[in-house]
Motif scaffolding. Structure first.
Motif, PDB file in Angstrom:
ATOM      1  N   ASP A  80       0.817  -1.213   0.000  1.00 55.98           N
ATOM      2  CA  ASP A  80       0.000   0.000   0.000  1.00 55.98           C
ATOM      3  C   ASP A  80       0.850   1.261   0.000  1.00 55.98           C
ATOM      4  O   ASP A  80       0.567   2.226  -0.724  1.00 55.98           O
ATOM      5  N   ASP A 344      -5.304  -7.034   5.324  1.00 52.86           N
ATOM      6  CA  ASP A 344      -5.342  -6.065   4.229  1.00 52.86           C
ATOM      7  C   ASP A 344      -6.087  -4.795   4.641  1.00 52.86           C
ATOM      8  O   ASP A 344      -5.662  -3.681   4.317  1.00 52.86           O
ATOM      9  N   ALA A 348      -4.678  -1.032   5.009  1.00 50.84           N
ATOM     10  CA  ALA A 348      -5.308   0.060   4.271  1.00 50.84           C
ATOM     11  C   ALA A 348      -5.659   1.211   5.198  1.00 50.84           C
ATOM     12  O   ALA A 348      -5.484   2.398   4.846  1.00 50.84           O
ATOM     13  N   CYS A 351      -2.445   2.993   6.144  1.00 51.37           N
ATOM     14  CA  CYS A 351      -1.944   3.766   5.018  1.00 51.37           C
ATOM     15  C   CYS A 351      -2.738   5.068   4.874  1.00 51.37           C
ATOM     16  O   CYS A 351      -2.161   6.129   4.583  1.00 51.37           O
TER      17      CYS A 351
END
Length: 414
Positions: A80, A344, A348, A351
């Protein structure tokens, strides 16, 4: 929480004086230190020590690269950040807080714009506070993740005190309750075959990952509590811990690493102590994560259980994480179930916080869709929802991931 305010005031004063005295020589000293310890192939990438010369960059500090669940977050976050065009540096503490403390200093001296920290000593506000004080003195925001930074009684000591600090993880109670839901439902459907000694009760072993970690504490508590609720509703008796002399009703990984090796050793000793007959047999295994579940399965296989072959006896084993190893063991029919924590989505969310920092916004800007820690009233603790892992009808697995992978350390709060 007077200890926090008094110590923080003294620490801030000391940091400010130290910064003033050392500012003129910092650039030269830093260059010498980094040149002395950095490999040759890294020298070209060393940051300039001149104020404002370094571009926005992130330091990501992991408690242990060997942790499979944290490794899945690392893979996703690296992807990411690279996709977002954000330079980053990674640090492996090797499950040592002293190593991580030094790495925090190194990252800040190197001009990190944001610290993303998977703290080693979880559930300890004083340890997290040391990181925050250093970052605050440098004007750097901190994103903690996966391993809680506050323990029972210290809720808000970090996340209510600092304005530029956030936490990304899971609701500590959620995974435990979902695991209990999974266990209770399974037992209602398979009670007779699980009750190996035919005494009308299910005896269990439970492997706890870390003493002070809130996620380990709540998984241990609520997995059994929720399973008992479902059993009682079906007219069945509560679960019974296999060792009637135990006070805690769990076996603790004394290394604090949620390790497969620890669960394997405990399970092997338990089986040897009980013998391999059905009387007094451990009939259910509950593990705080998939790595410990894998370790327990390896020990069971060594005495002829959970072989995944027709006619062989399988002790139901439940974990948390839906790791590659856990999914593979489920697909092989040697593990009963697990709870998914989406690495994930965790990456995310982090990020997004990093990008907010790059834009000069609050870390939580635009992240209202994520649930918060409403129980403790912590608006800066962002929770990634858990769910019961549902394998594909054909089985979901990863090549070469099986019980022999149980030597790896675990995830968690993992």
């Amino acid at each position: 929480m007077h200890w926090q305010r008094a110590r923080r005031h003294l620490a801030r004063t000391s940091l400010a004086l130290a910064g003033s005295a050392l500012a003129s020589g910092l650039a030269v000293l830093l260059a010498l230190q980094l040149s002395a310890c950095a490999p040759t192939d890294q020298l070209a990438s060393l940051p300039s020590a001149a104020p404002g010369a370094r571009e926005f960059n992130v330091a990501v500090l992991y408690y242990d690269y060997d942790d499979p669940y944290v490794g899945s977050i690392r893979t996703a976050l690296s992807s990411d950040l690279a996709h977002a065009g954000v330079p980053y540096e990674e640090y492996d503490a090797g499950n040592s807080q002293s190593n991580q403390d030094q790495q925090v200093d190194q990252a800040l001296q190197g001009g990190a714009s944001v610290l993303v920290v998977n703290i080693v000593t979880s559930g300890n506000a004083e340890v997290a506070d040391k990181v925050c004080l250093k970052a605050e003195a440098a004007g750097v925001p901190v994103v903690f993740f996966n391993r809680p930074v506050e323990g029972e009684g210290d809720e808000g000591a970090i996340l209510d005190y600092y304005d530029d600090v956030a936490f990304v993880g899971t609701d500590p109670e959620a995974a435990g309750r979902l695991q209990g839901e999974l266990i209770g439902t399974y037992l209602v459907e398979h009670y007779q075959e699980v009750d190996l000694d035919g005494d009308g009760r299910i005896s269990y072993a439970l492997f706890k990952g870390e003493a002070g970690n809130p996620e380990a504490i709540f998984r241990t508590k609520y997995a059994v509590e929720r399973a008992d609720e479902i059993l009682e509703a079906s007219g069945r008796p509560d679960l019974v811990y296999f060792d009637e002399n135990s006070v805690d009703h769990y076996q603790l990984d004394l290394t604090g690493s949620w390790s497969a090796a620890s669960a394997h050793d405990y399970m092997r000793e338990d089986l040897l102590r009980l013998g391999q007959g059905r009387d007094g047999m451990i009939e259910l295994v509950i593990a705080n994560n998939d790595s410990m579940a894998a370790g327990a399965i390896k020990a069971l296989q060594e005495v002829g259980y959970n072989l995944g072959t027709p006619g062989s006896t399988t002790i139901p084993v439940f974990g948390v994480d839906a790791s590659a190893t856990g999914r593979q063991l489920i697909s092989q029919g040697v593990m009963a179930g697990t709870v998914s924590q989406d690495p994930d989505e965790t990456a995310a969310c982090m990020c997004s916080m990093v990008l907010n920092a790059r834009r000069g916004q609050d870390l939580l800007a635009g992240l209202d869709a994520y649930p918060r820690d409403e129980k403790d009233g912590l608006s800066r603790a962002v929770f990634i929802p858990c769910s019961i892992f549902e394998p594909e009808p054909s089985g979901e697995g990863v090549a070469d991931a099986g019980p022999d992978a149980a030597g790896a350390s675990a995830g968690a709060a993992s």
